[in-house]
Design a protein around this motif. Sequence first.
Motif, PDB file in Angstrom:
ATOM      1  N   SER A  74       3.361  11.022  12.332  1.00  0.00           N
ATOM      2  CA  SER A  74       2.812  10.421  11.037  1.00  0.00           C
ATOM      3  C   SER A  74       2.913  11.898   9.135  1.00  0.00           C
ATOM      4  CB  SER A  74       2.149   9.918  10.397  1.00  0.00           C
ATOM      5  OG  SER A  74       3.388   8.645  11.897  1.00  0.00           O
ATOM      6  N   LEU A  75       1.538  12.128   9.838  1.00  0.00           N
ATOM      7  CA  LEU A  75       1.395  13.264   8.377  1.00  0.00           C
ATOM      8  C   LEU A  75       2.535  14.838   8.733  1.00  0.00           C
ATOM      9  CD1 LEU A  75      -0.846  13.492   7.031  1.00  0.00           C
ATOM     10  CD2 LEU A  75      -1.235  11.319   8.769  1.00  0.00           C
ATOM     11  N   HIS A  76       2.746  15.045   9.925  1.00  0.00           N
ATOM     12  CA  HIS A  76       3.940  16.036   9.944  1.00  0.00           C
ATOM     13  C   HIS A  76       5.528  15.653   9.614  1.00  0.00           C
ATOM     14  CE1 HIS A  76       1.177  18.525  11.613  1.00  0.00           C
ATOM     15  NE2 HIS A  76       1.363  17.979  12.484  1.00  0.00           N
ATOM     16  N   ILE A  77       5.576  14.258   9.144  1.00  0.00           N
ATOM     17  CA  ILE A  77       6.857  13.189   8.540  1.00  0.00           C
ATOM     18  C   ILE A  77       7.257  13.365   7.342  1.00  0.00           C
ATOM     19  CG2 ILE A  77       8.427  11.816   9.287  1.00  0.00           C
ATOM     20  CD1 ILE A  77       7.778  11.250  11.480  1.00  0.00           C
ATOM     21  N   VAL A  78       5.918  12.895   6.591  1.00  0.00           N
ATOM     22  CA  VAL A  78       6.193  12.490   5.559  1.00  0.00           C
ATOM     23  C   VAL A  78       6.381  13.912   4.208  1.00  0.00           C
ATOM     24  CG1 VAL A  78       3.054  12.944   5.242  1.00  0.00           C
ATOM     25  CG2 VAL A  78       4.743  11.516   4.186  1.00  0.00           C
ATOM     26  N   GLU A 138      16.382  17.237   3.596  1.00  0.00           N
ATOM     27  CA  GLU A 138      16.051  17.862   2.072  1.00  0.00           C
ATOM     28  C   GLU A 138      15.460  17.616   1.483  1.00  0.00           C
ATOM     29  OE1 GLU A 138      19.750  17.358  -1.175  1.00  0.00           O
ATOM     30  OE2 GLU A 138      21.030  17.598   1.035  1.00  0.00           O
ATOM     31  N   ASN A 139      14.737  15.817   2.280  1.00  0.00           N
ATOM     32  CA  ASN A 139      13.840  15.408   1.324  1.00  0.00           C
ATOM     33  C   ASN A 139      12.739  16.132   1.359  1.00  0.00           C
ATOM     34  OD1 ASN A 139      13.557  12.753  -0.425  1.00  0.00           O
ATOM     35  ND2 ASN A 139      12.454  12.237   0.875  1.00  0.00           N
ATOM     36  N   GLY A 140      12.493  17.271   2.792  1.00  0.00           N
ATOM     37  CA  GLY A 140      11.456  17.381   2.926  1.00  0.00           C
ATOM     38  C   GLY A 140      10.352  16.337   3.837  1.00  0.00           C
ATOM     39  N   GLN A 145       1.115  -1.324   0.162  1.00  0.00           N
ATOM     40  CA  GLN A 145       0.013   0.190   0.020  1.00  0.00           C
ATOM     41  C   GLN A 145       1.144   1.429  -0.277  1.00  0.00           C
ATOM     42  OE1 GLN A 145      -2.974  -1.251  -1.023  1.00  0.00           O
ATOM     43  NE2 GLN A 145      -4.297  -0.415   0.859  1.00  0.00           N
ATOM     44  N   GLY A 146       2.017   1.258   0.957  1.00  0.00           N
ATOM     45  CA  GLY A 146       3.006   1.948   0.496  1.00  0.00           C
ATOM     46  C   GLY A 146       4.007   2.767  -0.481  1.00  0.00           C
ATOM     47  N   ASN A 147       4.006   1.396  -1.509  1.00  0.00           N
ATOM     48  CA  ASN A 147       3.801   1.795  -3.164  1.00  0.00           C
ATOM     49  C   ASN A 147       5.370   1.923  -2.856  1.00  0.00           C
ATOM     50  OD1 ASN A 147       3.829   1.877  -5.754  1.00  0.00           O
ATOM     51  ND2 ASN A 147       3.557   3.933  -5.721  1.00  0.00           N
ATOM     52  N   ILE A 148       5.981   1.626  -1.812  1.00  0.00           N
ATOM     53  CA  ILE A 148       7.648   1.171  -2.248  1.00  0.00           C
ATOM     54  C   ILE A 148       8.621   1.286  -2.942  1.00  0.00           C
ATOM     55  CG2 ILE A 148      10.051   1.837  -0.094  1.00  0.00           C
ATOM     56  CD1 ILE A 148       7.310   1.418   1.947  1.00  0.00           C
ATOM     57  N   GLN A 149       9.783   2.325  -3.625  1.00  0.00           N
ATOM     58  CA  GLN A 149      10.433   2.319  -4.558  1.00  0.00           C
ATOM     59  C   GLN A 149      12.165   2.621  -4.153  1.00  0.00           C
ATOM     60  OE1 GLN A 149       8.686   2.821  -7.525  1.00  0.00           O
ATOM     61  NE2 GLN A 149       7.042   2.368  -6.769  1.00  0.00           N
ATOM     62  N   PRO A 150      12.205   1.787  -4.658  1.00  0.00           N
ATOM     63  CA  PRO A 150      13.990   1.879  -4.790  1.00  0.00           C
ATOM     64  C   PRO A 150      14.420   2.795  -4.049  1.00  0.00           C
ATOM     65  CG  PRO A 150      13.425   0.075  -6.672  1.00  0.00           C
ATOM     66  CD  PRO A 150      12.329   0.494  -6.376  1.00  0.00           C
ATOM     67  N   GLY A 151      15.394   3.149  -3.151  1.00  0.00           N
ATOM     68  CA  GLY A 151      15.943   4.115  -2.934  1.00  0.00           C
ATOM     69  C   GLY A 151      15.070   5.196  -1.227  1.00  0.00           C
ATOM     70  N   GLN A 152      13.854   4.797  -1.736  1.00  0.00           N
ATOM     71  CA  GLN A 152      13.305   5.629  -0.865  1.00  0.00           C
ATOM     72  C   GLN A 152      13.434   5.539   0.729  1.00  0.00           C
ATOM     73  OE1 GLN A 152       8.919   4.944  -1.990  1.00  0.00           O
ATOM     74  NE2 GLN A 152       9.104   6.543  -3.670  1.00  0.00           N
ATOM     75  N   SER A 153      12.629   6.859   1.260  1.00  0.00           N
ATOM     76  CA  SER A 153      12.884   6.842   2.623  1.00  0.00           C
ATOM     77  C   SER A 153      11.787   6.524   3.239  1.00  0.00           C
ATOM     78  CB  SER A 153      14.108   7.789   3.391  1.00  0.00           C
ATOM     79  OG  SER A 153      12.379   8.829   3.265  1.00  0.00           O
ATOM     80  N   VAL A 154      11.896   5.174   4.357  1.00  0.00           N
ATOM     81  CA  VAL A 154      10.524   4.950   5.121  1.00  0.00           C
ATOM     82  C   VAL A 154      10.896   5.005   6.109  1.00  0.00           C
ATOM     83  CG1 VAL A 154       8.608   2.904   5.073  1.00  0.00           C
ATOM     84  CG2 VAL A 154      10.008   3.020   3.459  1.00  0.00           C
ATOM     85  N   ALA A 185       8.327  15.620  14.969  1.00  0.00           N
ATOM     86  CA  ALA A 185       8.319  15.248  13.432  1.00  0.00           C
ATOM     87  C   ALA A 185       9.192  15.761  13.210  1.00  0.00           C
ATOM     88  CB  ALA A 185       6.987  15.511  12.835  1.00  0.00           C
ATOM     89  N   ARG A 186      10.016  17.321  13.587  1.00  0.00           N
ATOM     90  CA  ARG A 186      10.770  17.829  13.217  1.00  0.00           C
ATOM     91  C   ARG A 186      12.068  17.590  13.385  1.00  0.00           C
ATOM     92  NH1 ARG A 186       8.106  22.582  14.899  1.00  0.00           N
ATOM     93  NH2 ARG A 186       8.839  22.340  16.967  1.00  0.00           N
ATOM     94  N   ASN A 187      12.446  16.989  14.749  1.00  0.00           N
ATOM     95  CA  ASN A 187      13.462  16.676  16.239  1.00  0.00           C
ATOM     96  C   ASN A 187      13.733  14.910  14.791  1.00  0.00           C
ATOM     97  OD1 ASN A 187      13.171  18.049  18.124  1.00  0.00           O
ATOM     98  ND2 ASN A 187      12.769  17.260  19.129  1.00  0.00           N
ATOM     99  N   LEU A 188      13.226  13.975  14.415  1.00  0.00           N
ATOM    100  CA  LEU A 188      12.877  13.195  13.866  1.00  0.00           C
ATOM    101  C   LEU A 188      13.860  12.972  11.740  1.00  0.00           C
ATOM    102  CD1 LEU A 188      10.673   9.847  13.421  1.00  0.00           C
ATOM    103  CD2 LEU A 188      11.662  10.522  11.104  1.00  0.00           C
ATOM    104  N   ILE A 189      12.893  13.801  11.386  1.00  0.00           N
ATOM    105  CA  ILE A 189      13.674  14.782   9.780  1.00  0.00           C
ATOM    106  C   ILE A 189      14.854  15.344  10.236  1.00  0.00           C
ATOM    107  CG2 ILE A 189      13.449  16.244   8.378  1.00  0.00           C
ATOM    108  CD1 ILE A 189      10.469  16.409   8.815  1.00  0.00           C
ATOM    109  N   GLU A 190      15.740  15.383  11.784  1.00  0.00           N
ATOM    110  CA  GLU A 190      16.460  16.330  11.269  1.00  0.00           C
ATOM    111  C   GLU A 190      17.730  14.457  11.287  1.00  0.00           C
ATOM    112  OE1 GLU A 190      18.408  19.554  14.300  1.00  0.00           O
ATOM    113  OE2 GLU A 190      17.050  20.378  13.062  1.00  0.00           O
TER     114      GLU A 190
END
Length: 323
Positions: free
Chosen positions: A199-203, A179-181, A102-111, A168-173
């Motif tokens: 989650s909605l702030h991390i994606v 860079e990936n937003g 369902q997440g449609n994850i592609q090679p090289g992506q971040s999860v 979310a901010r702390n995790l992203i950092e």
Amino acid sequence: MVLGHESAGTVVSVGNAVTSLKAGDRVALEPGYPCRRCSPCLSGHYNLCPDMRFAATPPYDGTLTGFWTAPSDFCYKLPENVSLQEGALIEPLAVAVHITKQGNIQPGQSVVIMGAGPVGLLCGAVAKAYGASKVIAVDIVQSKLDFAKSFTATHTYLSQRVSPEENARNLIEAADLVENGGADCVIDASGAEPSIQASLHIVRMGGTYVQGGMGKDNITFPIMALCLKEVTAKGSFRYGSGDYKLAIDLVASGKVDVKKLVNGVVPFKKAEEAFQKVKEGQVIKILIAGPNEKVEESEGLDTSVDEKKLKENEKASAAGGCC
Ligand SMILES: NC(=O)c1ccc[n+]([C@@H]2O[C@H](COP(=O)([O-])OP(=O)(O)OC[C@H]3O[C@@H](n4cnc5c(N)ncnc54)[C@H](O)[C@@H]3O)[C@@H](O)[C@H]2O)c1
Ligand SMILES: OC[C@H](O)C(O)[C@@H](O)CO
């Protein structure tokens, strides 16, 4: 009600019309039987069948029993190199396969995976097998993250008692996703409201969010983040066409090592102790031997429960789920 829906077994006998299996075959059991006639079934989404007969879901009894009857196409023959014990773990792995699809994850992506219980851990393993290059495990319990790191996570994040935005901010950092937003895909495998909110702030903008965890029926959800970021949000329920087969392939090919999640095996008479031990929170999966299997004593673990740890874990789970 008889419990149990994660199981494997050996075929004892087959009906006259069955050609795909024979007595002695070892199989993983898919534990839900759809009607095969309704519109979700006919459109290939049999997991959404409203008349599903699912093991250990009222009014249907579960698989924790000596003998079980199943349609032959819901019994999956295990390859030589996959043990019956691994076969029992195909069920939660199929849940993770479905969520990750369902997440449609592609090679090289971040999860990012919220919750490092069995389902979250297996989602991480499947995401890696699909080619994700960053798998970030999130939990409120450090020991679960330590295990996730040793299993498949490339990064871990211990969720703090701060706002979802700040987490979310702390995790992203911390996971180098600035860079990936944010993350390409976020999977909730906790069902906990604070995790879903973060989650909605991390994606990232245009990323994907999958709700795999099952918690409260109604929660407060940052719907404007969904709108402004054009997030694709999807649910995931159990597993459907091809998921069991893919789960078995992932184990047979060595891409997912489900054995690592097993802490031990107990004889049938110790089933209740096994459930208590898992509730204590120090183990991941305990397998229960069937009543006809010759397992006399627990293998690999002491099933005695530390009441203090049991209470602490119940308190932590409740806190994760409600505040
Ligand atoms: N969608 C489906 O078809 C399906 C199938 C099976 C299980 N589930 C659900 O998936 C979820 C995971 O299953 P499991 O067996 O791994 O359960 P689990 O209880 O073992 O794991 C949940 C994890 O989430 C963690 N957690 C709690 N609050 C958190 C928070 N705020 N942030 C981050 N992590 C937090 C817990 O510490 C725990 O490690 C459950 O909600 C379960 O009901 C869904
Ligand atoms: O793995 C399958 C799940 O455990 C079941 O769907 C259950 O949790 C909800 O009925």
